[in-house]
Design an enzyme around this catalytic site. Structure first.
Site, PDB file in Angstrom:
ATOM      1  N   GLY A 240       0.844  -1.194   0.000  1.00 45.85           N
ATOM      2  CA  GLY A 240       0.000   0.000   0.000  1.00 45.85           C
ATOM      3  C   GLY A 240       0.876   1.239   0.000  1.00 45.85           C
ATOM      4  N   HIS A 241       1.872   1.219  -0.882  1.00 51.00           N
ATOM      5  CA  HIS A 241       2.755   2.370  -1.006  1.00 51.00           C
ATOM      6  C   HIS A 241       3.552   2.274  -2.303  1.00 51.00           C
ATOM      7  CE1 HIS A 241       6.103  -0.244   0.115  1.00 51.00           C
ATOM      8  NE2 HIS A 241       5.414  -0.637   1.154  1.00 51.00           N
ATOM      9  N   ALA A 242       4.189   3.385  -2.662  1.00 50.40           N
ATOM     10  CA  ALA A 242       5.150   3.418  -3.763  1.00 50.40           C
ATOM     11  C   ALA A 242       6.434   4.030  -3.215  1.00 50.40           C
ATOM     12  CB  ALA A 242       4.602   4.256  -4.922  1.00 50.40           C
TER      13      ALA A 242
END
Ligand code: TYD
Length: 131
Positions: free
Chosen positions: A47-49
């Site tokens: 749930g991230h970049a």
């Protein structure tokens, strides 16, 4: 989006298999290794970049699904073989879910841990891809 499966060279004989990551087998120098284990089957990870980090994700044991998204299109990839890793370049949103019992998710990273290079808000990620 630059995401690709990488086959890790392996030696297999009657005693089992041995996979080796060295040289230019993966497209970055490894600065950090971490792994997820004891993950509940209904857990949602990632749930991230990343603004800088490139990653290779491997299912060392069991299986899980990785959803990758470059802001334009999204793809769901199941990892379930210890010698096939998913390369994720910089700037790709990733989520990991549907962990099997006993799954171990190994991540090889091109940077040391630095919270400031994470994008953890999806709307911020999408905006970053439009500018
Ligand atoms: P988090 O980024 O939420 O894990 P994931 O995105 O893979 O589901 O990380 C969980 C916690 O671990 C969080 O407090 C940050 C910390 N952490 C480190 O201290 N070092 C690391 O290398 C990583 C990946 C996380």
């Amino acid at each position: 989006m630059g995401v690709k499966l990488i086959h890790i060279p392996k030696a297999h004989d009657v005693r089992g298999s041995l996979a080796v990551i060295e040289g230019d087998c993966i497209p970055f120098e490894i600065k950090r290794v971490y792994y997820l284990f004891d993950v509940p089957s209904d857990a949602y990870r990632g749930g991230h970049a990343h603004k800088e980090q490139q990653s290779l994700i491997l299912a060392l044991s069991g299986s899980f699904e990785v959803i990758v998204n470059d802001g334009k299109k999204s793809e769901r990839i199941m990892l379930n073989k210890p010698h096939i890793g998913l390369y994720i370049p910089t700037g790709v949103w990733r989520e990991i879910e549907n962990f099997s019992s006993g799954a171990v998710c190994l991540v090889l990273a091109s940077t040391e841990y630095n919270e400031s290079e994470y994008i953890r808000d999806y709307d911020t990620f999408v905006s970053s891809k439009q500018s």
